[in-house]
Design an enzyme around this catalytic site. Structure first.
Site, PDB file in Angstrom:
ATOM      1  N   LYS A  53       0.804  -1.229   0.000  1.00  0.00           N
ATOM      2  CA  LYS A  53       0.000   0.000   0.000  1.00  0.00           C
ATOM      3  C   LYS A  53       0.835   1.276   0.000  1.00  0.00           C
ATOM      4  O   LYS A  53       0.377   2.323  -0.488  1.00  0.00           O
ATOM      5  CB  LYS A  53      -0.948   0.003   1.189  1.00  0.00           C
ATOM      6  CG  LYS A  53      -2.098  -0.998   1.087  1.00  0.00           C
ATOM      7  CD  LYS A  53      -3.117  -0.565   0.058  1.00  0.00           C
ATOM      8  CE  LYS A  53      -4.365  -1.439   0.111  1.00  0.00           C
ATOM      9  NZ  LYS A  53      -5.385  -0.992  -0.851  1.00  0.00           N
ATOM     10  N   SER A 302       0.760 -10.052  -0.958  1.00  0.00           N
ATOM     11  CA  SER A 302       0.489  -8.616  -0.926  1.00  0.00           C
ATOM     12  C   SER A 302       0.638  -7.971   0.438  1.00  0.00           C
ATOM     13  O   SER A 302       0.795  -6.751   0.527  1.00  0.00           O
ATOM     14  CB  SER A 302      -0.920  -8.340  -1.475  1.00  0.00           C
ATOM     15  OG  SER A 302      -1.892  -9.059  -0.735  1.00  0.00           O
TER      16      SER A 302
END
Length: 399
Positions: A53, A302
């Site tokens: 992110k 991720s």
């Protein structure tokens, strides 16, 4: 920037140089043997803040005008996006305010505060936090940093794909966890220069809006079920990433809770990597369909931000899904020595007993009976089946 492009990804990579880590591509012998092709793990769980992110958040915030920077930024998130925005704002010297649900995991709240952001806990879910963030932006002029629905965010996340191409030019398939779609859209932009690479998105079956949305040709809002993969539990695709996904992503598949928990356990035990359930979705797809993806295959891990209490629950769930955690009940005659006989029989079968509950109050019991509920660890599905067969042959009655 209004439309994400590969040129935008290359520009974002220059912006992120020295800011985001170039995360390793780790060879997995376990998955390579399972699939019969080379599998390498893109370890964004080792990125700063514990997920990808930061890439999109920094790219978006760094491109704000001076006037926008002066107004500060605001975001809503239960975890990963909050930390990415907080760190990016801190690095750029910009005031950040983050709205998080009241039930957000304490380690994520503390980590976000540690990056210098102002935190306010609002509501029971992210939707309430988003409403509060929008109201704050409207009232103060602060810039709302969306977690996925902006071109700058998409190209920032796309730097993951750029690194994969540089680290493994011969890559065949990239498996990408999908929530709102920012990461998979950004990575899919690599197909502008490498159309031969297959990009596959992976959603949790509990919340999977991309499958019906792609069929309908427009982002659809879908009802969601509870899921351990909160990082990708997004009920509606973003308009910006959806356009890219519809054009460039080969396929979006779904995986079950059991598959994600098995993937998480495998990554812990075999790869020595701590990954959150959402981050393990690509590996879960590989476990479900080990021979369906052209190699070399790169599942993107991720994120790795998982609360310790949730990790305990996921491990238990994963062991059960893998046939290594067995729960069952038996009825015994209520007399001295019967429980000891049962435990001795289980010990002779090389079963590790984790928990025992001795119940005399169940309505299902006959006169002079007790119910014993057990949780045991076995060596796998075959062993578990043998244990239950052996117990039946010894005369133990199950309710």
């Amino acid at each position: 920037m209004t439309t994400p492009s590969w040129a935008g990804v290359e520009s974002a990579a220059e912006l992120l140089d020295g800011v985001a880590e170039v995360t390793p591509l780790a060879h997995s012998r376990w998955l390579s043997e399972l699939t019969g092709t080379e599998v390498l793990l893109k370890c964004e769980n080792l990125q700063r803040t514990g997920s990808f992110k930061l890439r999109g958040a920094y790219t978006r915030i760094a491109r704000l005008t001076e006037a926008e920077r002066a107004a500060g930024v605001v975001a809503a998130s239960a975890g990963n996006h909050a930390q990415g925005v907080a760190l990016a704002a801190q690095m750029l010297g910009i005031k950040a305010r983050i709205y998080m649900p009241e039930g957000a995991a304490l380690p994520k709240v503390q980590a976000t505060q540690g990056y210098g952001a102002e935190i306010e806990l609002v509501g029971v879910d992210v939707e309430a936090s988003i409403l509060a963030a929008r109201e704050y932006a409207d009232r103060t002029g602060a810039i709302l940093i969306h977690p996925f629905d902006h071109a700058d965010v998409v190209v920032g996340q796309g730097t993951v794909g750029l690194e994969i191409l540089r680290q493994l030019p011969e890559v065949g398939t990239v498996l990408v966890p999908v929530g709102g779609g920012g990461l998979v859209a950004g990575i899919a932009l690599l197909r502008e220069v490498r159309p031969d690479v297959k990009v596959v998105g992976v959603q949790t079956a509990a919340v999977s809006p991309y499958v019906p949305s792609l069929s309908a040709g427009t982002p659809m809002l879908v009802p969601g079920l509870p899921t351990m993969a909160d990082g990708i539990a997004v009920a509606q695709p973003g308009a910006v990433p959806f356009a890219v996904v519809a054009d460039l992503v080969d396929e979006v598949v779904t995986v079950s809770e059991e598959a994600m928990s098995r993937a998480l356990i495998g990554l812990l035990e075999r790869a020595k990597l701590l990954v959150e359930p959402a981050g393990a979705a690509g590996v879960a797809a590989l476990l479900d369909r080990p021979h369906d993806f052209p190699g070399p295959v790169v599942p993107v891990l991720s994120g790795g931000n998982i609360d310790a209490l949730l990790l305990l629950e996921v491990i238990r769930h994963g062991l059960k899904a893998a046939g290594r955690f067995l729960s069952f009940r038996v009825h015994l005659t209520d007399r001295p020595g019967e429980l000891m006989r049962l435990l001795t029989d289980l010990a002779s079968m090389q079963v590790n007993i984790l928990n025992v509950v001795h119940d005399r109050a169940s309505e299902a019991l006959g006169v002079g009976e007790v119910e014993v509920a057990l949780q045991v660890a076995t060596r796998g599905p075959g062993h578990a089946e043998k244990v239950m067969t052996r117990l039946a042959s010894l005369g133990y009655r199950r309710p």
